[in-house]
Write an enzyme that holds these catalytic residues in place. Structure first.
Site, PDB file in Angstrom:
ATOM      1  N   LYS A 121       0.830  -1.203   0.000  1.00 53.67           N
ATOM      2  CA  LYS A 121       0.000   0.000   0.000  1.00 53.67           C
ATOM      3  C   LYS A 121       0.866   1.255   0.000  1.00 53.67           C
ATOM      4  O   LYS A 121       0.603   2.210  -0.734  1.00 53.67           O
ATOM      5  CB  LYS A 121      -0.924   0.009   1.220  1.00 53.67           C
ATOM      6  CG  LYS A 121      -2.025  -1.034   1.203  1.00 53.67           C
ATOM      7  CD  LYS A 121      -3.118  -0.659   0.231  1.00 53.67           C
ATOM      8  CE  LYS A 121      -4.282  -1.637   0.332  1.00 53.67           C
ATOM      9  NZ  LYS A 121      -5.354  -1.336  -0.630  1.00 53.67           N
ATOM     10  N   LYS A 207      -2.649 -13.367 -11.609  1.00 52.76           N
ATOM     11  CA  LYS A 207      -3.372 -14.078 -10.565  1.00 52.76           C
ATOM     12  C   LYS A 207      -4.785 -13.526 -10.463  1.00 52.76           C
ATOM     13  O   LYS A 207      -4.991 -12.311 -10.442  1.00 52.76           O
ATOM     14  CB  LYS A 207      -2.651 -13.931  -9.225  1.00 52.76           C
ATOM     15  CG  LYS A 207      -3.393 -14.584  -8.061  1.00 52.76           C
ATOM     16  CD  LYS A 207      -2.657 -14.372  -6.747  1.00 52.76           C
ATOM     17  CE  LYS A 207      -3.437 -14.977  -5.587  1.00 52.76           C
ATOM     18  NZ  LYS A 207      -2.748 -14.798  -4.291  1.00 52.76           N
ATOM     19  N   LYS A 210      -9.752  -9.796  -7.101  1.00 52.50           N
ATOM     20  CA  LYS A 210     -10.721  -8.710  -7.228  1.00 52.50           C
ATOM     21  C   LYS A 210     -10.020  -7.381  -7.482  1.00 52.50           C
ATOM     22  O   LYS A 210     -10.532  -6.526  -8.186  1.00 52.50           O
ATOM     23  CB  LYS A 210     -11.571  -8.631  -5.956  1.00 52.50           C
ATOM     24  CG  LYS A 210     -12.566  -9.786  -5.799  1.00 52.50           C
ATOM     25  CD  LYS A 210     -13.464  -9.605  -4.590  1.00 52.50           C
ATOM     26  CE  LYS A 210     -12.745  -9.905  -3.289  1.00 52.50           C
ATOM     27  NZ  LYS A 210     -12.506 -11.346  -3.087  1.00 52.50           N
TER      28      LYS A 210
END
Length: 355
Positions: A121, A207, A210
């Site tokens: 992040k 991969k 979402k």
């Protein structure tokens, strides 16, 4: 010779952050359900929906409620037997918050700052909040709160997720060494993989995730399923030419769904030529419909009776709280709290809040 060692306790959580997809199914759900339903292989099974974890990124209350119910519906539709395993929502077990705090007080800040999700992040320039920083310790509490005396802990994970347990193992060791070195409370959790499944590719070849927007939903069907499958990235090899099935994203998914004979026949068609990627994608749709057709019907029926699903979650949470309360009594006593039993699930007396 029969192994007479005690059967383990199985624990596994899944985040309600959106529609579950084939990567979730083959990487986690399938093996969770198989192990939870097989009472010959474990003492107890606790499967939970980690809505606390979802709060690190999700800021939509209605979406969180919907996603949480969706995961419960998916688990039950796919065959989880709630008579054999405890299915519940993480936030219905308040003991987790207390255990997380105690673990955090033993955790070096430097270890948290090295967390993969947190570092990712920060590297992306996104806001990394305190929940994301401490996420691995809450995960450790999720796993260790359901310890049973004399039994190991097994955590079903995908083949690419074994490293996720290392912080939980470190946390268990740190607590034991600090407070209960002579009689450890927490066993070191072990990964348990029923099938060695490689990374599940999404529609773009990365991969399936979402966050990449490349997923195929477990319960997608009809036009929506066709649109998604037909968008799977493939190379430009002409229809008439031979193709390598092992280099194709569509075949990687077919491999998971087809039986041995089907897999060999389809692979042979790739290599023979005259078999296009469109043919393979239509075959993939057929296999998805076959794999999940009955589960779709069960899910529709369950969705019409949400009170039944909530009752199952409430029963599971009651069992989870009972076990977590036993564990927390041991933890509170070990760290030196005046009242080892505490007031599990209740608010503290108001005269104790004047600090």
């Amino acid at each position: 010779m029969t192994d007479s060692s005690p059967l383990p306790v199985v624990v596994s959580g899944i985040q309600p952050s959106g529609t579950l997809h084939l990567g979730n199914y083959f990487g986690a759900l399938r093996q969770n359900i198989a192990l939870a339903n097989d009472e010959s292989r474990r003492e107890e099974a606790f499967l939970f929906i980690v809505d606390y974890h979802a709060l690190t990124t999700l800021r939509d209350a209605e979406a969180l409620r919907r996603y949480t119910m969706d995961v419960a519906l998916d688990y039950l539709a796919l065959g989880l037997d709630p008579e054999k395993a405890s299915l519940f929502v993480q936030s219905d077990v308040p003991q987790l918050s207390e255990l997380t705090w105690i673990f955090l007080c033993l955790t070096p800040t430097s270890l948290l700052e090295k967390g993969v999700a947190y570092k990712d992040k920060v590297a992306q320039g996104l806001g990394a909040n305190g929940g994301l920083l401490t996420y691995p310790i809450l995960q450790a509490a999720d796993i260790l709160a359901y310890t049973s005396p004399g039994r190991g802990l097994l955590v079903p994970v995908g083949a690419d997720q074994k490293q996720n347990l290392e912080i939980s193992r470190d946390t268990a060791s740190r607590f034991n060494q600090t407070f209960l070195e002579d009689a450890p409370l927490f066993p070191l959790p072990e990964p348990f993989i029923l099938d060695e499944v490689s990374v599940i590719p999404g529609t773009d070849g990365r991969k399936m995730s979402k966050s990449y927007g490349n997923t195929i939903g477990i319960f997608d069907q009809g036009k929506a399923l066709k649109k998604t499958v037909m968008s799977i990235v493939s190379d430009s090899t002409p229809l008439e030419d031979a193709k390598d099935p092992d280099a194709d994203n569509t075949f990687a998914l077919i491999r998971l769904l087809a039986n041995d004979d089907e897999r060999e026949e389809i692979a042979a068609s790739y290599r023979a030529g005259g078999y296009g990627y469109g043919h393979a994608k239509k075959e993939l749709i057929r296999l998805i419909d076959r794999q999940f057709g009955e589960a779709r019907e069960r899910r529709r029926e369950l969705a019409e009776h949400p009170d039944r699903v909530r009752a199952i979650l409430e029963d599971g949470a009651a069992a989870a709280r009972a076990r977590a309360s036993e564990v927390m009594a041991e933890v509170r006593d070990a760290v030196g709290f005046l009242n080892p039993r505490g007031r599990s699930g209740q608010s503290a007396p108001t005269h104790l809040l004047n600090w």
